[in-house]
Structures are given as C-alpha cells and as structure tokens.
Design a protein around this motif. Sequence first.
Motif, PDB file in Angstrom:
ATOM      1  N   ASP A 269       0.864  -1.178   0.000  1.00  0.00           N
ATOM      2  CA  ASP A 269       0.000   0.000   0.000  1.00  0.00           C
ATOM      3  C   ASP A 269       0.899   1.226   0.000  1.00  0.00           C
ATOM      4  OD1 ASP A 269      -2.851   1.124   0.361  1.00  0.00           O
ATOM      5  OD2 ASP A 269      -1.612   2.236   1.787  1.00  0.00           O
ATOM      6  N   VAL A 270       0.731   2.081  -0.993  1.00  0.00           N
ATOM      7  CA  VAL A 270       1.565   3.279  -1.059  1.00  0.00           C
ATOM      8  C   VAL A 270       0.780   4.514  -0.649  1.00  0.00           C
ATOM      9  CG1 VAL A 270       3.060   2.323  -2.858  1.00  0.00           C
ATOM     10  CG2 VAL A 270       1.182   3.826  -3.514  1.00  0.00           C
ATOM     11  N   GLU A 271       1.500   5.437  -0.065  1.00  0.00           N
ATOM     12  CA  GLU A 271       1.004   6.791   0.168  1.00  0.00           C
ATOM     13  C   GLU A 271       1.876   7.704  -0.685  1.00  0.00           C
ATOM     14  OE1 GLU A 271      -1.723   7.031   1.811  1.00  0.00           O
ATOM     15  OE2 GLU A 271      -1.634   4.987   2.606  1.00  0.00           O
TER      16      GLU A 271
ATOM     17  N   GLY B  97      -2.287 -17.910   7.015  1.00  0.00           N
ATOM     18  CA  GLY B  97      -2.919 -16.607   7.193  1.00  0.00           C
ATOM     19  C   GLY B  97      -2.106 -15.653   8.046  1.00  0.00           C
ATOM     20  N   GLU B  98      -0.929 -16.089   8.480  1.00  0.00           N
ATOM     21  CA  GLU B  98      -0.072 -15.244   9.318  1.00  0.00           C
ATOM     22  C   GLU B  98       0.445 -14.060   8.505  1.00  0.00           C
ATOM     23  OE1 GLU B  98       3.851 -15.569  12.207  1.00  0.00           O
ATOM     24  OE2 GLU B  98       3.543 -17.110  10.689  1.00  0.00           O
ATOM     25  N   ILE B  99       0.430 -12.888   9.140  1.00  0.00           N
ATOM     26  CA  ILE B  99       0.924 -11.665   8.510  1.00  0.00           C
ATOM     27  C   ILE B  99       2.245 -11.305   9.183  1.00  0.00           C
ATOM     28  CG2 ILE B  99       0.460  -9.236   8.072  1.00  0.00           C
ATOM     29  CD1 ILE B  99      -2.586 -10.015   8.335  1.00  0.00           C
ATOM     30  N   THR B 100       3.306 -11.222   8.386  1.00  0.00           N
ATOM     31  CA  THR B 100       4.644 -10.959   8.932  1.00  0.00           C
ATOM     32  C   THR B 100       5.335  -9.840   8.147  1.00  0.00           C
ATOM     33  OG1 THR B 100       5.627 -12.619   7.479  1.00  0.00           O
ATOM     34  CG2 THR B 100       4.964 -13.352   9.690  1.00  0.00           C
ATOM     35  N   ASP B 101       6.504  -9.452   8.641  1.00  0.00           N
ATOM     36  CA  ASP B 101       7.383  -8.482   7.981  1.00  0.00           C
ATOM     37  C   ASP B 101       6.667  -7.189   7.624  1.00  0.00           C
ATOM     38  OD1 ASP B 101       9.970 -10.109   7.631  1.00  0.00           O
ATOM     39  OD2 ASP B 101       8.440 -11.462   6.812  1.00  0.00           O
ATOM     40  N   ASN B 102       5.759  -6.751   8.496  1.00  0.00           N
ATOM     41  CA  ASN B 102       4.978  -5.535   8.260  1.00  0.00           C
ATOM     42  C   ASN B 102       5.826  -4.316   8.595  1.00  0.00           C
ATOM     43  OD1 ASN B 102       2.031  -4.060   9.800  1.00  0.00           O
ATOM     44  ND2 ASN B 102       2.689  -3.916   7.692  1.00  0.00           N
ATOM     45  N   LYS B 103       6.046  -3.477   7.590  1.00  0.00           N
ATOM     46  CA  LYS B 103       6.779  -2.243   7.853  1.00  0.00           C
ATOM     47  C   LYS B 103       6.392  -1.180   6.844  1.00  0.00           C
ATOM     48  CE  LYS B 103      11.220  -3.211   5.539  1.00  0.00           C
ATOM     49  NZ  LYS B 103      12.650  -3.331   5.783  1.00  0.00           N
ATOM     50  N   GLY B 104       6.764   0.034   7.166  1.00  0.00           N
ATOM     51  CA  GLY B 104       6.574   1.156   6.265  1.00  0.00           C
ATOM     52  C   GLY B 104       7.931   1.715   5.890  1.00  0.00           C
TER      53      GLY B 104
ATOM     54  N   ASP C 165      -2.297   0.199   6.449  1.00  0.00           N
ATOM     55  CA  ASP C 165      -3.212  -0.217   5.383  1.00  0.00           C
ATOM     56  C   ASP C 165      -2.770  -1.539   4.756  1.00  0.00           C
ATOM     57  OD1 ASP C 165      -4.778   1.975   5.893  1.00  0.00           O
ATOM     58  OD2 ASP C 165      -4.265   3.060   4.065  1.00  0.00           O
ATOM     59  N   ALA C 166      -1.469  -1.751   4.592  1.00  0.00           N
ATOM     60  CA  ALA C 166      -0.977  -3.024   4.052  1.00  0.00           C
ATOM     61  C   ALA C 166      -1.426  -4.179   4.952  1.00  0.00           C
ATOM     62  CB  ALA C 166       0.549  -3.016   3.912  1.00  0.00           C
TER      63      ALA C 166
END
Length: 182
Positions: free
Chosen positions: A12-14, A43-50, A168-169
């Motif tokens: 997701d970009v801003e 369904g695991e969500i990992t490596d979430n960063k901005g 948002d991602a």
Amino acid sequence: MPNILDKIIIIDVEATCWEGAPPAGMESDIIEIGICLLDVQTGEITDNKGILIKPERSDVSPFCTGLTTISPEMIANEGISFKAACAILRKEYLSQKRVWASFGAYDLKQFQRQCAALGVGFPFGPSHINVKTLFALKNKLRHEEGMAGALKILDIPLKGTHHRGVDDAYNIAKILNRVLID
C-alpha cells in the motif's frame, strides 16, 4: 529454490497529494511503501513495515500530512530514495518472484509511472492481485468498496491509522486472507 507461492506481498503506497490540483511543476511521488507478507497456508501476517521515501518531484503538503500523518520532518529524518526502496523490495521481499497484491489499481499504476519517470526498474513481477476487485466479485457486490468499507463488511476492525501505508498493508492482508479462506 524457495517456494515463491508460499507468501503474497501486500503493498500500500502513500503519495504526495494536495487539496485540488498539484502545484505547478509538481508530480505525485510515493512517500511511503507499506508492506507485509501474507502466508497463504496459515494466514499469518509478517514483515509488516513502512518504508518512508524522499519525494523527488514534489513536497509533502500540509493537506498530505493531515491525511497520512507523514510530515516533511519524518521524511527528512527517516526517508530513503525511491531507488533504494525498490532495491529493498527486490532483496528482502523477493518482489520480482512473488505474487503481490494491492487494494485497487492505484498502487500498481503509481509504481509504473514513478519507475518510468525516474528511470528505476519496476520492482515487481507480473503476478498482481487487485484485492479491491477480487473482494467485490467474491462478495457479489454491485460496486467496489474502499478498504475501510471492505473491513466493515467483514466485521474486521481497522488496525492503526487509515492512510498510513504500514497499517493499510496489514489491513489489506486481513481482507485478502479472508477472501482466500472463504
């Protein structure tokens, strides 16, 4: 060779934005790439960063800061070049080999426009999932819903700040996961 269909990259970009038309000589630039990995099996969500990015063709307006919470100071202190951000996507997320997804076509088109304008290689492979369209089709909706509307339909609370790529991602990953398991 690693299994490249084990995870989907969620993007997701801003981008720089203004109330009304862009000021003369300014083009919309990506200022944050929100990213995470969705494990297709668990369904695991990992490596979430901005990843904050210094705009090269525009400035972060007060309107943009009000919408995204991203300030010029944050960009000055933490931002990297768009080219360096694309290199991170390729190296750390294997973005040219994995399937990637975004909510709608905006993120895909913004990457294409910015890569072409700045002479940066497109960081993704050919397999893109438009979660917005997929969600509307799966739920037999009459029109596509925004991300917040899709979360509401699924009765999933919005995590974090809407219009922050990192949050948002993550929320898009939750929507895509639900579509995949239903």
